[in-house]
Design an enzyme around this catalytic site. Structure first.
Site, PDB file in Angstrom:
ATOM      1  N   HIS B 211      48.204  36.768  61.544  1.00 31.21           N
ATOM      2  CA  HIS B 211      49.315  37.060  62.448  1.00 31.21           C
ATOM      3  C   HIS B 211      50.088  38.292  61.985  1.00 31.21           C
ATOM      4  CE1 HIS B 211      53.529  35.963  64.023  1.00 31.21           C
ATOM      5  NE2 HIS B 211      52.854  36.554  64.987  1.00 31.21           N
ATOM      6  N   CYS B 230      55.623  31.683  57.418  1.00 33.36           N
ATOM      7  CA  CYS B 230      56.422  32.690  58.122  1.00 33.36           C
ATOM      8  C   CYS B 230      56.626  32.308  59.583  1.00 33.36           C
ATOM      9  CB  CYS B 230      55.753  34.057  58.032  1.00 33.36           C
ATOM     10  SG  CYS B 230      55.726  34.698  56.352  1.00 33.36           S
ATOM     11  N   HIS B 231      55.536  32.033  60.307  1.00 32.32           N
ATOM     12  CA  HIS B 231      55.671  31.763  61.731  1.00 32.32           C
ATOM     13  C   HIS B 231      54.930  30.512  62.156  1.00 32.32           C
ATOM     14  CE1 HIS B 231      56.265  36.139  61.181  1.00 32.32           C
ATOM     15  NE2 HIS B 231      57.316  35.906  61.942  1.00 32.32           N
ATOM     16  N   GLY B 232      54.502  29.710  61.192  1.00 31.33           N
ATOM     17  CA  GLY B 232      53.960  28.408  61.511  1.00 31.33           C
ATOM     18  C   GLY B 232      52.557  28.402  62.075  1.00 31.33           C
TER      19      GLY B 232
END
Lengths: 311, 265, 70
Positions: B211, B230-232
């Site tokens: 990502h 960080c963003h799952g």
């Protein structure tokens, strides 16, 4: 071909110059002119040489410059010789067991020894004998790990100050480029490490220094370290002091110029190819010019050719 | 084989002005002729200078010796005025036109020099290109060896390779079965587990979330693989993206397994 | 005489085979360059190895390489 042409060119140049600058124009005058010019050139040339030699007088101040080392027949110092790689291998052993106690070898990595004097497996084992700091790890801390072929040789001292403190103010130089960095090269290194002797009468050597005639100044901080049997060779070579010195000098020569073998071979190829090309291009020049030089000029004289002109 | 150049300029001159008997006289003629030629330039308006190739015009030439005195002009036999445009023969110096070996030799020499030039140029270009390839110290750092005996079953080890983290996961049989039981079509980036491993027990992936480049946490997330904090993004035990914003599966680096040693790179 | 006849026929053959057509001539030169560089390099390498026999690593390597099964 060239020499004859060049000689002709200069002859004609001298001849035309003498015609231009003198009223007399005969062969004798131009010859004496040439002789005069040659004498002037010789006089000027020898004058400059004598002046230069007078300015730079030969001197042999052994005390200041050190004794000039004799020439030794290391195979790698000859024009077309490679390193003696068995000697590099023994020399590495000497370096590791004797020199590395004080001297660093910053520019050499373990991997450099692969296919030079050791196999890859041997180098991995050699490198793994030392601990190297690596990191940071997941916790951000530095850690120690066994050496890898991509690591440099370990340093005996972390910095110059530590080295001076440990050696009574003297700094053991890095040996990576030592045979390039000293006048006399391999001969000097060999002579130095085998050249320790008692100081001659009248020469005072301070406490902590040693007398060595090959060292500029004569007083060297490094003590004699190479003796008969100071190492034991794995290949059964008798470990005399001169053998040990020869091997470690060869090793240090390799450390300075690891590319030497390939460089010399490439040089042979280049000289062969370019001399062939030079010969061929000279031939082609002759061939191309032959049609020009075969030209013939025919002069048809006028009808009044034989009538003398009136003054 | 005869070289084509046998006639030097001096030979031509001597033949051309070969009326006198001795070489010294020839020299004298040369000197006076040059001087006289310029003097009479105005008078010799009708004179013509023509150039012919030696091999083409072959006319026999006979000369009769004459005395060359001081101030004597070109009153020789071959330059006697109109109608006497006799050209000396260069027959002794020219080659047989029928002789093909000389032509073949010339072409051979040209071809040989071209060959050597091409070989030298090839070698030089090769050297320059080799200069651009990775240097020895870069190559030495490019590979990392991992001793697989140090990784127990079910554990994941992080290794630094070219500045990036690499996860080496020793998978259990349950994990392998789980990785193979997934419906491939339902995945965001469909890939069979067998395409991502060389041997099923060992999974090697570059530990950088596809990502935005965070480093995922091992052995966590909804699918038992990795979880990017960080963003799952959730990765499964095969390093495939299952949930979250990441578009692609974790990258598999080049590696080889030889016995108990793995070499990454 | 015989030698010059041989020279003549050989040169005639060479000329007609390799030199007559520009394309063939150029191809001959290119192929010759490849062959020459291979031959030249191997010849110099052989001479070099022969001259420095016993000193180079490849000459003494066998003493130190461990058998593969270890």
């Amino acid at each position: 071909m060239f020499s004859r042409g060049t000689a002709k060119f200069f002859k004609s140049a001298v001849g035309s110059a003498s015609k231009r600058f003198s009223t007399e124009s005969n062969a004798k005058a131009s010859a004496s002119n040439l002789l005069f010019k040659a004498s002037v050139a010789t006089a000027v040339g020898s004058g400059i040489s004598l002046w230069y030699l007078n300015k730079n007088t030969a001197h042999a101040d052994m005390q200041a410059d050190g004794l000039h080392p004799p020439h030794y027949n290391f195979p790698h110092t000859t024009l077309l010789g490679t390193f003696d790689h068995a000697s590099i291998r023994r020399g590495f052993q000497v370096f590791k067991e004797v020199c590395a106690a004080c001297h660093s070898l910053d520019h050499v990595h373990w991997r450099n020894l692969i296919d030079v004097a050791f196999t890859e497996d041997e180098v991995k084992e050699l490198a793994a004998e030392y601990e190297y700091e690596d990191g940071p790890n997941d916790q951000g801390e530095m850690f120690m790990r066994p050496g890898k072929p991509s690591d440099p040789f370990p340093k005996p001292y972390p910095n110059e100050e530590a080295a001076r403190a440990a050696n009574a103010g003297a700094f053991p130089p890095d040996l990576s480029l030592i045979t390039k960095a000293r006048h006399g090269g391999a001969d000097y290194v060999y002579s130095l490490i085998t050249g320790y002797c008692d100081p001659p009468a009248g020469v005072e050597i301070r406490e902590g220094l040693n007398y060595n005639p090959y060292f500029p100044g004569g007083a060297i901080a490094m003590a004699q370290n190479i003796f008969d049997g100071v190492v034991e060779y794995e290949d059964g070579t008798p470990a005399t002091a001169s053998q040990i010195a020869k091997d470690v000098t060869t090793f240090l020569g390799w450390a300075s110029e690891p590319e030497l073998d390939d460089r010399k071979k490439l040089g042979v190829k280049a000289v062969l190819l370019f001399s062939t090309l030079t010969a061929l291009s000279l031939w082609i020049k002759r061939n191309r010019f032959s049609s020009l030089k075969n030209r013939k000029i025919v002069f048809n004289p006028p009808s009044n050719w034989n009538t003398p002109t009136k003054k | 084989m005869a070289l084509p150049v046998k006639i030097s300029a001096s030979v031509i001159n001597r033949t051309f002005f070969s009326t006198p008997n001795t070489t010294a006289a020839v020299k004298a003629v040369g000197a006076t002729a040059a001087a006289k030629f310029t003097t009479h330039k105005s008078a010799s308006k009708s004179s013509a200078v023509s150039i012919t190739s030696a091999s083409r015009t072959i006319t026999n030439f006979t000369s009769s010796p004459k005395n060359i005195g001081y101030q004597q002009r070109f009153s020789s036999g071959f330059a006697a005025g109109p109608g006497s445009e006799k050209v000396p023969s260069f027959g002794d110096y020219t080659k047989e036109r029928t002789n093909d070996s000389s032509r073949a030799f010339t072409y051979f020499m040209l071809g040989a020099s071209g060959t050597v030039v091409a070989a030298t140029a090839q070698s030089a270009v090769h050297g320059f290109l080799m200069n651009m390839s990775a240097s020895a110290d870069v190559l030495a750092m490019a590979k990392v060896e991992v001793d697989l005996n140090n990784i127990p079953l079910g554990k994941t080890v992080t290794i630094k390779w070219r500045g990036k983290p690499v996860f080496v996961k020793h998978r259990t049989q349950e994990e392998i079965d789980e990785a193979n039981s997934v419906t491939i079509k339902s995945l965001p980036d469909p890939q069979v587990d067998a395409d991502r491993t060389q041997t099923p027990e060992w999974l090697v992936v570059v530990g950088i979330c596809t990502h935005l480049g965070c480093v995922p946490i091992s052995d966590s997330g909804d699918f038992g693989g990795w979880y990017c904090p960080c963003h799952g993004s959730h990765y499964d035990v095969s390093g495939r993206i299952r949930k979250g914003p990441a578009p692609l599966n974790l990258e598999v680096p080049e590696y080889t397994i030889d016995g108990s040693t793995m070499v990454i790179g | 005489m015989a030698l010059s006849a041989v020279t003549k026929s050989v040169s005639k053959f060479t000329y007609n085979t390799f030199f007559k057509r520009e394309s063939v001539y150029f191809s001959t030169v290119v192929v010759g360059a490849v062959a020459f560089s291979i031959y030249f390099n191997s010849a110099v390498d052989n001479w070099w190895d022969n001259r420095n026999k016993g000193k180079q690593w490849k000459d003494i390597k066998d003493k130190y390489v461990k058998p593969a099964e270890e």
